[in-house]
Design an enzyme around this catalytic site. Structure first.
Site, PDB file in Angstrom:
ATOM      1  CG  ASP A  56      17.593  52.259  22.457  1.00  0.00           C
ATOM      2  OD1 ASP A  56      17.774  51.654  23.515  1.00  0.00           O
ATOM      3  OD2 ASP A  56      18.462  52.389  21.563  1.00  0.00           O
TER       4      ASP A  56
HETATM    5  N1  URA Z   1      19.831  48.224  19.465  1.00  0.00           N
HETATM    6  C1  URA Z   1      19.717  49.531  19.738  1.00  0.00           C
HETATM    7  O1  URA Z   1      20.658  50.280  19.588  1.00  0.00           O
HETATM    8  N2  URA Z   1      18.534  49.979  20.181  1.00  0.00           N
HETATM    9  C2  URA Z   1      17.456  49.204  20.351  1.00  0.00           C
HETATM   10  O2  URA Z   1      16.395  49.694  20.739  1.00  0.00           O
HETATM   11  C3  URA Z   1      17.597  47.837  20.054  1.00  0.00           C
HETATM   12  C4  URA Z   1      18.801  47.376  19.615  1.00  0.00           C
END
Ligand code: URA
Length: 238
Positions: free
Chosen positions: A105
């Site tokens: 993310d």
């Molecule tokens: N899980 C999440 O919620 N975000 C990420 O970036 C990776 C795993």
């Protein structure tokens, strides 16, 4: 070297082998000027001219495998539709077209792999190989044993049970808890959704390991080549 057409296309970074089969069946691929729809077609990477939608595709002359410590505030995409900074702004060598292996993310930091080897990316991200991913979560408040038990069992979100996770409390300083979370599937925003389900706000989410590849002491925003051993770890998984 000769190989099946779907493997060739996937190695060129077009898509996963499965998706490449769909592209072939859709009549979008030609070999030496002729549209092919036979999935068992074999091509020679040197002598055959392969095109997708009329554009020539070639295997890279050299494969690159990098690991990056992605900082918070960078998007894992080649070009962000909202004009935000992307992880490719951090790659020094702009001559090679690399792509990210999976995603983190925008607000997650830590280990992300980059390559121009489509087959490698498919192996690392394919759910059937179950490569573990380890995250360190800094969450607000105390994450109690009961919360950990819920995470281990797999939280239920909108009637759907999230995959089970290995979780361990690393510490609580009176304000923030640090939790190690190991999962081997990668649903969208999985870790964030897991913590939302137990009512804990995440302050920082950081990926520290994929399979046997560790983030180690790599500085934030920096990349470095993966070692032969790290690359082999994934390739031997198949
Ligand atoms: N899980 C999440 O919620 N975000 C990420 O970036 C990776 C795993």
């Amino acid at each position: 070297m000769s190989m099946r057409l779907n493997k060739f296309l996937s190695s060129c970074g077009i898509a996963s082998r499965r998706k490449c089969e769909e592209i072939i069946l859709a009549g979008r691929v030609s070999v030496n000027g002729k549209v092919v729809s036979n999935l068992s077609t074999v091509v020679n990477e040197k002598s055959d001219k392969v095109e997708v939608d009329g554009n020539a595709v070639k295997l890279p002359s050299q494969f690159f495998y990098l690991k990056m410590n992605k900082p918070k505030g960078y998007a894992c995409t080649a070009s962000d539709e909202r004009g935000r900074k992307t992880i490719f702004d951090l790659v020094e060598n702009k001559d090679v077209r690399l792509f990210n292996v999976g995603r983190l993310d925008y607000d997650t930091e830590g280990l992300i792999l980059l390559t121009n080897d489509g087959e490698f990316a498919n192996i690392v991200t394919h759910p059937k190989y179950h490569f573990e991913k380890e995250y360190i979560v800094t969450a607000e408040g105390e994450v109690k044993e009961g919360d950990l038990a819920v995470l281990r069992k797999g939280v239920v979100i909108d009637g759907e049970r999230m995959p089970t996770a290995r979780v361990k409390l690393l510490g609580y300083d009176g304000k923030w808890s640090k939790v190690s979370v190991v999962i081997d599937e990668g649903q969208n925003h999985q870790v964030r959704r897991m913590f939302e389900a137990i009512g804990k706000d995440i302050k920082l989410l950081k990926r520290v390991r994929i399979g046997e590849v560790h983030l180690g002491g790599l500085y934030r925003g920096r990349t470095k080549p993966m070692t032969e051993k790290e690359i082999a770890f994934f390739k031997k998984g198949i």
